[in-house]
Write a protein that holds these residues in place. Structure first.
Motif, PDB file in Angstrom:
ATOM      1  N   MET A  78       0.930  -1.162  -0.055  1.00  0.00           N
ATOM      2  CA  MET A  78      -0.070   0.014   0.089  1.00  0.00           C
ATOM      3  C   MET A  78       1.052   1.355  -0.015  1.00  0.00           C
ATOM      4  SD  MET A  78      -2.833   1.353   2.731  1.00  0.00           S
ATOM      5  CE  MET A  78      -3.481  -0.231   2.931  1.00  0.00           C
ATOM      6  N   ALA A  79       0.490   2.265  -0.803  1.00  0.00           N
ATOM      7  CA  ALA A  79       1.158   3.560  -0.896  1.00  0.00           C
ATOM      8  C   ALA A  79       1.285   4.246   0.404  1.00  0.00           C
ATOM      9  CB  ALA A  79       0.638   4.365  -1.855  1.00  0.00           C
ATOM     10  N   VAL A  80       2.357   4.920   0.747  1.00  0.00           N
ATOM     11  CA  VAL A  80       2.370   5.648   1.827  1.00  0.00           C
ATOM     12  C   VAL A  80       1.801   7.256   1.886  1.00  0.00           C
ATOM     13  CG1 VAL A  80       4.029   6.990   3.400  1.00  0.00           C
ATOM     14  CG2 VAL A  80       4.593   4.538   2.888  1.00  0.00           C
ATOM     15  N   ARG A  81       0.734   7.592   2.699  1.00  0.00           N
ATOM     16  CA  ARG A  81       0.119   8.724   2.291  1.00  0.00           C
ATOM     17  C   ARG A  81       1.052  10.198   2.938  1.00  0.00           C
ATOM     18  NH1 ARG A  81      -5.076   6.445   4.649  1.00  0.00           N
ATOM     19  NH2 ARG A  81      -4.277   7.973   6.515  1.00  0.00           N
TER      20      ARG A  81
ATOM     21  N   ALA B  17       7.020  16.705  10.441  1.00  0.00           N
ATOM     22  CA  ALA B  17       6.049  17.775  10.254  1.00  0.00           C
ATOM     23  C   ALA B  17       6.388  18.880   9.740  1.00  0.00           C
ATOM     24  CB  ALA B  17       5.489  17.977  11.793  1.00  0.00           C
ATOM     25  N   GLU B  18       7.851  19.490   9.863  1.00  0.00           N
ATOM     26  CA  GLU B  18       8.079  20.773   9.207  1.00  0.00           C
ATOM     27  C   GLU B  18       8.634  20.807   7.834  1.00  0.00           C
ATOM     28  OE1 GLU B  18       7.661  23.594  11.074  1.00  0.00           O
ATOM     29  OE2 GLU B  18       6.838  21.891  12.633  1.00  0.00           O
ATOM     30  N   LEU B  19       8.572  19.592   7.211  1.00  0.00           N
ATOM     31  CA  LEU B  19       8.970  19.432   5.768  1.00  0.00           C
ATOM     32  C   LEU B  19       8.132  20.099   4.850  1.00  0.00           C
ATOM     33  CD1 LEU B  19      10.636  16.073   5.870  1.00  0.00           C
ATOM     34  CD2 LEU B  19      11.787  17.879   6.176  1.00  0.00           C
ATOM     35  N   GLN B  20       8.413  20.582   3.789  1.00  0.00           N
ATOM     36  CA  GLN B  20       7.937  21.075   2.646  1.00  0.00           C
ATOM     37  C   GLN B  20       7.022  19.938   1.891  1.00  0.00           C
ATOM     38  OE1 GLN B  20       7.458  24.355   2.168  1.00  0.00           O
ATOM     39  NE2 GLN B  20       8.890  24.423   3.969  1.00  0.00           N
ATOM     40  N   PRO B  21       5.715  20.109   1.423  1.00  0.00           N
ATOM     41  CA  PRO B  21       4.962  19.419   0.583  1.00  0.00           C
ATOM     42  C   PRO B  21       5.757  18.749  -0.418  1.00  0.00           C
ATOM     43  CG  PRO B  21       3.746  21.174   0.871  1.00  0.00           C
ATOM     44  CD  PRO B  21       5.054  21.580   1.383  1.00  0.00           C
ATOM     45  N   ASP B  22       6.878  19.109  -1.073  1.00  0.00           N
ATOM     46  CA  ASP B  22       7.512  18.206  -2.200  1.00  0.00           C
ATOM     47  C   ASP B  22       8.477  17.221  -1.430  1.00  0.00           C
ATOM     48  OD1 ASP B  22       8.975  20.555  -1.235  1.00  0.00           O
ATOM     49  OD2 ASP B  22      10.279  20.476  -2.830  1.00  0.00           O
TER      50      ASP B  22
ATOM     51  N   ALA C 123       7.348   9.958   1.027  1.00  0.00           N
ATOM     52  CA  ALA C 123       6.416   8.924   0.732  1.00  0.00           C
ATOM     53  C   ALA C 123       6.642   7.737  -0.456  1.00  0.00           C
ATOM     54  CB  ALA C 123       4.930   9.653   0.248  1.00  0.00           C
ATOM     55  N   GLU C 124       7.384   8.290  -1.514  1.00  0.00           N
ATOM     56  CA  GLU C 124       7.845   7.632  -2.681  1.00  0.00           C
ATOM     57  C   GLU C 124       8.718   6.734  -2.044  1.00  0.00           C
ATOM     58  OE1 GLU C 124       8.762   9.886  -5.993  1.00  0.00           O
ATOM     59  OE2 GLU C 124       6.939  10.737  -5.768  1.00  0.00           O
ATOM     60  N   ALA C 125       9.537   7.116  -1.422  1.00  0.00           N
ATOM     61  CA  ALA C 125      10.645   6.251  -0.701  1.00  0.00           C
ATOM     62  C   ALA C 125      10.198   5.120   0.356  1.00  0.00           C
ATOM     63  CB  ALA C 125      11.890   7.059  -0.267  1.00  0.00           C
ATOM     64  N   ALA C 126       9.183   5.238   0.873  1.00  0.00           N
ATOM     65  CA  ALA C 126       8.759   4.559   1.861  1.00  0.00           C
ATOM     66  C   ALA C 126       7.635   3.489   1.730  1.00  0.00           C
ATOM     67  CB  ALA C 126       8.122   5.527   3.196  1.00  0.00           C
ATOM     68  N   THR C 127       7.542   2.420   2.556  1.00  0.00           N
ATOM     69  CA  THR C 127       6.464   1.407   2.148  1.00  0.00           C
ATOM     70  C   THR C 127       5.665   1.412   3.748  1.00  0.00           C
ATOM     71  OG1 THR C 127       8.028  -0.278   3.062  1.00  0.00           O
ATOM     72  CG2 THR C 127       7.760  -0.076   0.782  1.00  0.00           C
ATOM     73  N   GLU C 128       4.653   0.862   3.506  1.00  0.00           N
ATOM     74  CA  GLU C 128       3.488   0.816   4.750  1.00  0.00           C
ATOM     75  C   GLU C 128       3.880  -0.722   5.181  1.00  0.00           C
ATOM     76  OE1 GLU C 128      -0.913   0.915   5.631  1.00  0.00           O
ATOM     77  OE2 GLU C 128      -0.092   2.758   5.085  1.00  0.00           O
TER      78      GLU C 128
ATOM     79  N   ILE D 114       5.438   3.141   8.892  1.00  0.00           N
ATOM     80  CA  ILE D 114       6.222   3.604   7.737  1.00  0.00           C
ATOM     81  C   ILE D 114       7.555   3.252   7.715  1.00  0.00           C
ATOM     82  CG2 ILE D 114       6.701   5.430   6.348  1.00  0.00           C
ATOM     83  CD1 ILE D 114       4.291   7.051   7.150  1.00  0.00           C
ATOM     84  N   ALA D 115       8.138   2.376   6.758  1.00  0.00           N
ATOM     85  CA  ALA D 115       9.190   1.945   6.748  1.00  0.00           C
ATOM     86  C   ALA D 115      10.290   2.641   5.515  1.00  0.00           C
ATOM     87  CB  ALA D 115       9.102   0.312   6.471  1.00  0.00           C
TER      88      ALA D 115
END
Length: 130
Positions: A1-4, A15-20, A26-31, A100-101
């Motif tokens: 499943m994709a990480v949101r 929490a402080e990271l920019q949306p990009d 999210a692309e580099a992580a897995t659930e 999230i891994a």
């Protein structure tokens, strides 16, 4: 499943990271989902990733001490910060958990792009080693 991205935003470290930046993470992580009672790491095993708890609670046994980690907290960073990648703690899902891994390459990209995150992870790892 994709990480949101919304899940990443709930983790204080991100929490402080920019949306990009969150999109890239999210692309580099897995659930990873684990039912209550499932072992997630064992001491001496080779660690291939680190985990951020999104939902639920895990129990960590390291150096004869126990602690619980919940949403927003992480484990498995020591295996990624050492060259041989050996796990130092036993971690078990206390409740059903959703994490999230990041694997080693995802982790290395994360800290290369966001060195401030690396500093926080190192500080936490050193505290846990004491």
């Amino acid at each position: 499943m994709a990480v949101r991205v919304e899940d990443l935003r709930t983790i204080p470290l991100f929490a402080e990271l920019q949306p990009d930046a969150l999109e890239q993470l999210a692309e580099a992580a897995t659930e990873v989902d684990a039912p209550a009672g499932r072992p997630m790491t064992q001491p001496g095993a080779t660690g291939s990733g680190m985990f951020f708890v999104v939902e639920g609670t895990v129990e960590v046994e390291a150096r004869e001490t126990w602690r619980e980690l919940g949403p927003g907290e992480f484990f498995g960073e020591l295996a990624l910060l050492t060259e041989d990648g050996t796990r130092t703690a036993r971690v078990r899902a206390k409740t059903d958990v959703r994490c999230i891994a990041f694997d080693r390459s995802g982790f290395e990209n994360l800290v290369r792009v966001h060195p401030e995150i690396a500093a926080t992870l190192l500080e936490t790892a050193l505290t846990r080693l004491e």
